[in-house]
Design a protein around this motif. Structure first.
Motif, PDB file in Angstrom:
ATOM      1  N   ILE A 198      -6.762  -0.222  -8.106  1.00  0.00           N
ATOM      2  CA  ILE A 198      -5.536  -1.006  -7.953  1.00  0.00           C
ATOM      3  C   ILE A 198      -5.671  -1.996  -6.808  1.00  0.00           C
ATOM      4  O   ILE A 198      -5.209  -3.145  -6.891  1.00  0.00           O
ATOM      5  CB  ILE A 198      -4.329  -0.065  -7.715  1.00  0.00           C
TER       6      ILE A 198
ATOM      7  N   SER B 235      -5.246  -5.821  -7.793  1.00  0.00           N
ATOM      8  CA  SER B 235      -4.076  -6.492  -7.224  1.00  0.00           C
ATOM      9  C   SER B 235      -4.493  -7.577  -6.234  1.00  0.00           C
ATOM     10  O   SER B 235      -3.895  -8.659  -6.186  1.00  0.00           O
ATOM     11  CB  SER B 235      -3.163  -5.484  -6.542  1.00  0.00           C
TER      12      SER B 235
ATOM     13  N   THR C  52       0.826  -1.206   0.000  1.00  0.00           N
ATOM     14  CA  THR C  52       0.000   0.000   0.000  1.00  0.00           C
ATOM     15  C   THR C  52       0.860   1.255   0.000  1.00  0.00           C
ATOM     16  O   THR C  52       0.586   2.234  -0.714  1.00  0.00           O
ATOM     17  CB  THR C  52      -0.925   0.004   1.224  1.00  0.00           C
TER      18      THR C  52
ATOM     19  N   VAL D 100       2.354   1.692  -3.541  1.00  0.00           N
ATOM     20  CA  VAL D 100       1.364   2.114  -4.531  1.00  0.00           C
ATOM     21  C   VAL D 100       0.965   3.568  -4.319  1.00  0.00           C
ATOM     22  O   VAL D 100       0.691   4.306  -5.277  1.00  0.00           O
ATOM     23  CB  VAL D 100       0.121   1.184  -4.470  1.00  0.00           C
TER      24      VAL D 100
END
Length: 374
Positions: A291, A295, A275, A278
């Motif tokens: 995402i 993911s 996290t 990203v």
């Protein structure tokens, strides 16, 4: 910021709790002992002969099937079949006993059954089996009474039936294992929505510039943010652990439960680091949500969470070894079948490989942070 995303977090938690309860009930029903029993079919028998042989056949069918009394009328018989009150009607004609003594199993017996009915074929086989044995004894010279007695003794002999099921690691999973199996997907989705949103807000240009003007150093500020993120993540993890204790308290407080918890903590670290990484690549909450879902699903499908690895192709399995969820499932399988120190060493090996992924993610996040500062 956290209160703003509380609704999304609760949705994930509630859905996962419901799925966990459903999975637990399904797993319990799958593990119940299944025994074999003969099927009994609703049939009707119209005996027009009333001889010893016809009564013996009637009694045999009464012992093995459910005989329903119906009227000896063709229209009534059709109605009974149409409404599925019976699935098979046997008509024993007059002079059946005399014809059977001469013709044996070739003696004509009229039956009415549903077209292409498996139940009809099953009853036909039952009747032929009884009549063949009965004719064998009559051909050997026994009278009707003795032939019927020997036939009943012979046909009452039953074979012991053992139900064997395919033994695989997945089919033998306990409800606790199923619960922890899906935690990686939940952790990635929840932390991406909550922590990812916080990281993006803190990197907004105006807010970031204002914080840089404050008395707090960059190291102190980042350390506080990191500790707060870990604290929130641990609270999420603890919430699911409490749910596991409530649902599986009988099996949770064992060595298996300890290994499950360790394994879930490692994948939690990966979710935090992933996290964080990203959050340096996106700028909007919508992109973060997308995402997170993509993911999470990708890691779950390719890592053996949603689809067992034995059903994946060799190429996909080779690729999945570069994913933390693959090693998470390897460690979980060891925890599920833990028996001694040897398994503990194997678990440590898989968990160690799994731990390399959050370390790599943190390193990539730090590299991205340095690039952003420049």
């Amino acid at each position: 910021i956290m209160r703003k995303h509380l609704g999304s977090i609760m949705i994930y938690f509630i859905i996962f709790a419901i799925i966990s309860i459903i999975t637990t009930n399904m797993a319990k029903s799958d593990t119940q002992d299944t025994s074999f029993t003969d099927s009994k079919i609703d049939i009707a028998v119209i005996d027009q002969d009333h001889s010893d042989l016809s009564q013996a056949l009637y009694q045999y069918l009464d012992d093995t099937q459910n005989i329903v009394e119906i009227q000896n009328d063709r229209d009534k018989m059709a109605d009974e079949l149409y409404y599925r009150n019976v699935k098979y009607i046997l008509l024993i004609p007059e002079n059946f006993s005399t014809d059977f003594t001469v013709s044996g199993v070739d003696t004509p017996l009229e039956n009415i059954k549903l077209p292409d009915s498996t139940a009809g074929y099953y009853i036909d086989n039952q009747i032929n089996q009884f009549l063949q044995k009965l004719y064998t004894y009559k051909s050997a010279g026994y009278d009707d009474t003795e032939a019927i007695r020997l036939t009943n003794e012979n046909i009452s002999t039953r074979s012991e039936v053992t139900m064997n099921t395919k033994s695989t690691s997945d089919s033998q999973k306990s409800p606790t294992a199923y619960f922890f199996q899906y935690l990686p997907y939940i952790f990635v989705c929840i932390l991406m929505v909550s922590l990812g949103g916080i990281f993006i807000v803190f990197r907004e240009p105006d807010l970031s510039a204002r914080m840089r003007c404050s008395a707090l150093s960059v190291t102190t500020r980042n350390l506080q943010l990191l500790l707060a993120s870990i604290l929130f993540s641990l609270l999420c993890w603890l919430t699911f652990i409490i749910l596991a204790i409530i649902l599986y308290h009988d099996t949770f407080f064992t060595m298996h439960g300890v290994l499950y918890c360790i394994n879930s903590l490692i994948i939690l670290l990966f979710a935090i680091s992933f996290t964080l990484m990203v959050s340096y690549l996106v700028r909007s909450h919508n992109s973060l949500d997308m995402i997170g879902n993509v993911s999470g699903l990708g890691l779950s499908f390719l890592g053996g969470i949603f689809v067992p690895t034995e059903y994946l192709s060799d190429g996909v399995v080779a690729f999945s070894k570069f994913l933390p969820t693959y090693w998470y499932m390897k460690a979980e399988n060891v925890a599920e079948h833990y028996q001694g120190p040897a398994d503990l060493r194997t678990f440590a090996y898989y968990a160690g490989i799994e731990l390399l992924f959050p370390i790599a993610m943190f390193a990539m996040a730090l590299a991205l942070a340095k690039m952003k500062r420049k």
